[in-house]
Design an enzyme around this catalytic site. Sequence first.
Site, PDB file in Angstrom:
ATOM      1  N   HIS A   1       1.098  -1.343   3.457  1.00 12.86           N
ATOM      2  CA  HIS A   1       1.374  -2.367   4.458  1.00 12.86           C
ATOM      3  C   HIS A   1       2.525  -1.969   5.373  1.00 12.86           C
ATOM      4  CE1 HIS A   1       5.111  -3.687   2.547  1.00 12.86           C
ATOM      5  NE2 HIS A   1       4.487  -3.602   1.383  1.00 12.86           N
TER       6      HIS A   1
ATOM      7  N   GLU B   1       1.681  -5.334  -5.998  1.00 10.68           N
ATOM      8  CA  GLU B   1       2.750  -4.372  -6.249  1.00 10.68           C
ATOM      9  C   GLU B   1       3.212  -4.448  -7.697  1.00 10.68           C
ATOM     10  OE1 GLU B   1       4.048  -1.684  -6.021  1.00 10.68           O
ATOM     11  OE2 GLU B   1       5.373  -1.640  -4.277  1.00 10.68           O
TER      12      GLU B   1
END
Length: 203
Positions: A9, A79
């Site tokens: 990202h 994550e």
Amino acid sequence: MGEILLIRHGETTWSASRRHTSYTDLPLTPDGERQARALGEFLAGRHVAAVFTSPRARALRTAQLAGLPVTGTDDDLAEWHYGDYEGRTTADIHDDHPSWNLWTDGCPGGESPSEVGERVDRVLARVHPLLDRGTVALVGHGHSLRVLGARWVGLPPSAGGLLRLDTATVSVLGHEHGRRVIQRWNQPVPPPNGNAPEPGARH
């Protein structure tokens, strides 16, 4: 057989300051949004059979701004869970625990390297059959994607520590002579003026 595109990202305020960001759902910065749009220009014309993202807003927004048609979100692409170290920098953690190493120690109250490895192994098991249809894009986060890259080529999760991954970069996993290989890693997207960008923030 298709390839796997790994896309980290774009920038957030915490990635820019190297703070560990897992479940904290931060938006992209204006620079992060520009990075995501540049990803779209870089990937324009490339057909993808499926696109999966982490459920976090920063990953979903990156995919949307890059013009990638999201097939679905996958919790296993989230994550690394940093537990007690959420929001802290490595330098800050080392003030209290000088020998701490994410890649071997994991995080108190969070995940171990093997637990992250198990998650990304599940992602790869689900994605692999889809490669018969073409390329699959996975939009996620720095540390978990590094583990995924290591696991693709049969290395332990800790080997992800050797694979630096900056924000808004593209990596490609594929095959050579029937073997799984890393074809490209941590490729930055050129800005509109064509000059090489500065490396993105990392932990």
